[in-house]
Design a protein around this motif. Structure first.
Motif, PDB file in Angstrom:
ATOM      1  N   UNK A 152       0.830  -1.211   0.000  1.00 38.04           N
ATOM      2  CA  UNK A 152       0.000   0.000   0.000  1.00 38.04           C
ATOM      3  C   UNK A 152       0.860   1.256   0.000  1.00 38.04           C
ATOM      4  N   UNK A 153       1.965   1.254   0.779  1.00 33.42           N
ATOM      5  CA  UNK A 153       2.847   2.431   0.819  1.00 33.42           C
ATOM      6  C   UNK A 153       3.525   2.649  -0.536  1.00 33.42           C
ATOM      7  N   UNK A 154       3.937   1.565  -1.204  1.00 31.71           N
ATOM      8  CA  UNK A 154       4.556   1.712  -2.524  1.00 31.71           C
ATOM      9  C   UNK A 154       3.565   2.283  -3.542  1.00 31.71           C
ATOM     10  N   UNK A 155       2.289   1.890  -3.432  1.00 32.49           N
ATOM     11  CA  UNK A 155       1.289   2.466  -4.338  1.00 32.49           C
ATOM     12  C   UNK A 155       1.116   3.963  -4.080  1.00 32.49           C
ATOM     13  N   UNK A 156       1.177   4.372  -2.811  1.00 32.91           N
ATOM     14  CA  UNK A 156       1.096   5.803  -2.502  1.00 32.91           C
ATOM     15  C   UNK A 156       2.266   6.550  -3.144  1.00 32.91           C
ATOM     16  N   UNK A 157       3.473   6.029  -2.977  1.00 34.15           N
ATOM     17  CA  UNK A 157       4.650   6.696  -3.537  1.00 34.15           C
ATOM     18  C   UNK A 157       4.586   6.730  -5.065  1.00 34.15           C
ATOM     19  N   UNK A 158       4.037   5.681  -5.666  1.00 32.21           N
ATOM     20  CA  UNK A 158       3.923   5.660  -7.132  1.00 32.21           C
ATOM     21  C   UNK A 158       2.871   6.665  -7.603  1.00 32.21           C
ATOM     22  N   UNK A 159       1.792   6.822  -6.824  1.00 30.65           N
ATOM     23  CA  UNK A 159       0.749   7.784  -7.181  1.00 30.65           C
ATOM     24  C   UNK A 159       1.287   9.209  -7.174  1.00 30.65           C
ATOM     25  N   UNK A 160       2.135   9.532  -6.216  1.00 25.27           N
ATOM     26  CA  UNK A 160       2.648  10.896  -6.079  1.00 25.27           C
ATOM     27  C   UNK A 160       3.993  11.093  -6.777  1.00 25.27           C
ATOM     28  N   UNK A 161       4.443  10.127  -7.575  1.00 25.43           N
ATOM     29  CA  UNK A 161       5.594  10.339  -8.436  1.00 25.43           C
ATOM     30  C   UNK A 161       6.949  10.033  -7.846  1.00 25.43           C
ATOM     31  N   UNK A 162       7.015   9.649  -6.569  1.00 28.55           N
ATOM     32  CA  UNK A 162       8.327   9.359  -5.986  1.00 28.55           C
ATOM     33  C   UNK A 162       8.876   8.031  -6.504  1.00 28.55           C
TER      34      UNK A 162
END
Length: 326
Positions: free
Chosen positions: A87-97
């Motif tokens: 879930x955290x990796x999906x958040x980072x991918x959503x915001x471009x990191x």
């Protein structure tokens, strides 16, 4: 040991310039000389990233080039489980990191590269043009015969650069509204409200406010209207909970919306199905509210639910077995 730590802390506080704040955190900043990673406040104080995603981003940013950062590899390094890491990796991918790019190898095979950018917004800024070098004086050339003019070179149009990540202000897809029943009858409203008020008895984390119960009751009524059994609804809403559960009403709203079962077949659909399968048409039994516990149950006539009927029968049996006074 405690005395040495307290003395060092008091000495460090005394060296902070200016008056100390009366409340809130006090920073003691000791410059790093080795083994440190620079993290921007845009990541550390990101308003839309969870603390798990921020911490995982700092961990990935501190790893050397070539380190595996897949879900299983990170789970082996961190205390969080694979679900929270995913879930955290999906958040980072959503915001471009975090980005994943496909690269073709010389042998023709494709590989997927995981790229972490510490400043995603900087990728969207145009790069400044490099200054042209000062021309050096050259010796005067010898006279040569004039050459025929060369045909003008046709330059291929350069397409504008595409952004590698979506901008932070990109519009998010609208959220689905809470499901609503076709008709919110008083019986459905009462059954849904009773169901939500009874949830803490089975799962204490779901102690809801009166406003939350009033807001979520129509969605529960929509499930009941679609012939979902209350025990099935309860298991669907309360199984596999996140730990800790910080916003129970938000989780209920999400699951009531995303896991809504399909409506039961209507009369016309049942008639068509009966004609195709040559089976008798099934009559849908309506919902009733138990006179004792207010639980919703299916029955052609009002009365008591199965549990209350069994309880009453048990008490009546015990009363019949009791000896009568002489």
């Amino acid at each position: 040991m405690d005395t040495q730590q307290n003395t060092a802390l008091l000495r460090a506080l005394a060296e902070i310039p200016g008056p100390l704040p009366a409340r809130g955190v006090i920073h003691i900043e000791i410059p790093h000389t080795t083994h440190f990673t620079v993290v921007g406040n845009h990541l550390a104080q990101h308003p839309d990233l969870s603390c798990t995603a921020v911490g995982l981003a700092v961990r990935i940013q501190s790893l050397p080039q070539g380190t595996r950062v897949g879900i299983k590899a990170l789970a082996a390094r961190c205390k969080e489980g694979e679900k929270r890491i995913a879930a955290a990796l999906r958040e980072l991918e959503t915001h471009g990191y975090l980005q994943r790019a496909r690269d073709r190898r010389p042998n023709g095979k494709f590989i997927t590269r995981t790229v972490f950018c510490n400043q995603p917004t900087a990728l969207l800024r145009p790069h400044p043009a490099a200054p042209s070098p000062e021309p050096e004086p050259e010796p005067e050339p010898m006279p040569t015969p004039p050459a025929p003019p060369a045909p003008p070179a046709q330059e291929d149009p350069v397409p504008p650069p595409l952004p590698l990540v979506p901008p932070p202000t990109a519009p998010k897809p609208p959220r689905k509204p809470l499901p609503q029943p076709s008709e919110l009858t008083p019986e459905l409203q009462h059954a849904a409200t009773t169901f939500l008020s009874d949830l803490p008895r089975h799962t204490p984390q779901f102690t809801l406010s009166e406003n939350d119960i009033h807001r979520l009751a129509p969605a529960v009524a929509a499930w009941l209207e679609r012939a979902a059994h209350p025990d099935t609804i309860r298991r669907t809403l309360t199984d596999d909970l996140p730990n800790p559960l910080n916003h129970p009403a938000s989780l209920l709203k999400y699951r009531l919306t995303e896991l809504l079962p399909p409506p039961p077949p209507g009369t016309h659909d049942l008639t068509t199905l009966d004609a195709l399968t040559h089976r008798p048409r099934i009559t849908v039994t309506p919902f009733q509210t138990c006179d004792d516990c207010d639980r919703a149950f299916r029955s052609p006539t009002p009365g008591h639910c199965r549990d209350c009927r069994e309880t009453r029968a048990h008490h009546e049996h015990r009363t019949d077995d009791m000896p009568t006074a002489a």
